[in-house]
Write an enzyme that holds these catalytic residues in place. Structure first.
Site, PDB file in Angstrom:
ATOM      1  N   SER A  44       0.643  -1.400  -0.113  1.00  0.00           N
ATOM      2  CA  SER A  44      -0.235  -0.268  -0.111  1.00  0.00           C
ATOM      3  C   SER A  44       1.022   1.216   0.082  1.00  0.00           C
ATOM      4  CB  SER A  44      -0.425  -0.194   1.209  1.00  0.00           C
ATOM      5  OG  SER A  44      -1.453  -1.486   1.788  1.00  0.00           O
ATOM      6  N   ALA A 114      16.343 -11.333  -2.498  1.00  0.00           N
ATOM      7  CA  ALA A 114      16.002 -13.113  -2.010  1.00  0.00           C
ATOM      8  C   ALA A 114      15.293 -13.190  -3.638  1.00  0.00           C
ATOM      9  CB  ALA A 114      14.958 -12.670  -1.808  1.00  0.00           C
ATOM     10  N   ASP A 157       4.631 -10.791  11.682  1.00  0.00           N
ATOM     11  CA  ASP A 157       3.619 -11.409  10.186  1.00  0.00           C
ATOM     12  C   ASP A 157       5.010 -12.464  10.096  1.00  0.00           C
ATOM     13  OD1 ASP A 157       1.811 -11.300   8.792  1.00  0.00           O
ATOM     14  OD2 ASP A 157       2.001  -9.073   8.082  1.00  0.00           O
TER      15      ASP A 157
HETATM   16  N1  ADE Z   1       9.720  -8.618  -2.629  1.00  0.00           N
HETATM   17  C1  ADE Z   1      10.107  -7.927  -1.198  1.00  0.00           C
HETATM   18  N2  ADE Z   1      10.847  -7.812  -0.757  1.00  0.00           N
HETATM   19  C2  ADE Z   1      12.017  -8.331  -1.612  1.00  0.00           C
HETATM   20  C3  ADE Z   1      13.452  -9.348  -0.807  1.00  0.00           C
HETATM   21  N3  ADE Z   1      14.467  -8.314  -0.372  1.00  0.00           N
HETATM   22  N4  ADE Z   1      13.666  -9.473  -2.132  1.00  0.00           N
HETATM   23  C4  ADE Z   1      13.458 -10.015  -3.211  1.00  0.00           C
HETATM   24  N5  ADE Z   1      11.801  -9.557  -3.577  1.00  0.00           N
HETATM   25  C5  ADE Z   1      10.933  -9.056  -2.765  1.00  0.00           C
END
Ligand code: ADE
Length: 333
Positions: A44, A114, A157
């Site tokens: 959001s 990530a 969460d």
């Molecule tokens: N989406 C939200 N945070 C992220 C991250 N650190 N790496 C990849 N995708 C994401």
């Protein structure tokens, strides 16, 4: 300045600028230090983008938060908490916060990328996970929770879900997977930072880490019974969610599933879930202990021996706790 003279043209690109021993580590970063690419997620108040450090070429996840929107909706406090909580973390299972900066419109958090996205995607595609895979991810998540708590934070969460409630255009996801399919916990936007005194108490189950937080945070399906009772919420709430995650990895479903949030809450309050017959006995036992209504009696509470007691449970029998993040992740297919 050192920040601007790179321009990506140096013959040797030192990609270790995020190493605290690197001379540029403490330098402030600015918007134009990075190129911005693909959108990874939208909430959001924020958008997460792939960002590339122009000088080193290293890629990050850059969370861009809209200042006007945050102020208008009284979320300043939560943004500060998210930043403070993230900056306390230093663990392979948790996204690292490297730098923050701002421009007129936005705040930016530079985070570990990530690359394999949400654990939830794999749960949806591949569950039930085999026992080996479930144990591996459960162990990584547990070590990460242990670290979060040790730094005086309750995440509140923890979830693999990409909760698609129409009221939340947010696509929040707190358990991500890196290049090597190891977990990275993110999204500390619902976190609670525990007072020093609260965190310091080596509680005996009565005293401990309860906070007076009473607002609804988190995701319906993983919300703890104490939060629904408007009791104080403590570290044990993350262990409830942890129990839900194990259940979901092994069965493909979350334990308290229903058509509406209201019905989900009813089930959670009444501890109304069924244990699948095909769960191995040790899995049944650990899930049942974690899905305990009273946080003081929940597995992993101070009174039950803390997180160490969970690590010693037969479910985790053959886990090598010291080497899990440097081991090879089980093949996800
Ligand atoms: N989406 C939200 N945070 C992220 C991250 N650190 N790496 C990849 N995708 C994401």
């Amino acid at each position: 300045s050192l920040i601007n003279n790179g321009g990506g043209h140096e013959p040797t690109l030192n990609t270790d600028v995020d190493d605290p021993s690197h001379p540029l580590y403490h330098h402030r970063r600015i918007v134009t230090d990075f190129d911005y690419g693909e959108i990874l997620g939208e909430g959001s108040y924020s958008t997460v983008l792939v960002g590339r450090d122009k000088r080193t070429g290293k890629q990050y996840a850059i969370k861009r938060l809209d200042k006007a929107h945050i102020v208008k909706n009284n979320k300043v406090k939560y943004v500060m908490i998210e930043r403070d909580a993230l900056s306390r973390m230093n663990h392979p299972g948790i996204v690292k916060l490297y730098w923050t900066y701002k421009d007129n419109r936005s705040l930016y958090f530079v985070l570990d990328l990530a690359r394999n996205g949400e654990l939830y995607t794999y749960i949806r595609r591949l569950t039930p996970f085999d026992l080996e895979t479930t144990k591996f991810y459960a162990a990584e998540i547990l070590l990460s929770i242990e670290h979060i708590h040790s730094r005086g934070v309750i995440h509140r969460d923890i979830k693999p879900e990409n909760n698609a409630k129409p009221t939340h255009k947010a696509s929040k996801k707190s358990i991500l997977l890196d290049d090597n399919l190891h977990i990275k916990i993110t999204d500390f936007g619902s976190a609670k930072i525990i007072n020093e005194s609260e965190n310091a108490s080596l509680g005996d189950g009565e005293n401990t880490t309860a906070t007076s937080a009473r607002s609804f945070v988190g995701t319906a399906e993983y919300v703890s019974p104490e939060l629904l009772r408007s009791d104080a919420v403590s570290k044990e709430a993350d262990l409830w969610a942890f129990g839900c995650v194990i259940y979901q990895m092994l069965s493909g479903k979350s334990p308290f599933k229903a058509a509406t949030d209201y019905l989900i809450f009813q089930k959670i309050k009444n501890l109304e879930y069924t244990m699948p017959n095909d769960f191995p006995p040790s899995a049944k036992d650990i899930v049942q202990r974690l899905l305990t209504s009273e946080p003081e009696k929940r597995f992993g509470s101070a009174a039950t021996g803390g997180i160490d007691a969970i690590k010693e449970h037969p479910f985790f029998e053959d886990i090598d706790w010291d080497n899990i993040f440097t081991s090879n992740a089980p093949p996800l297919r």
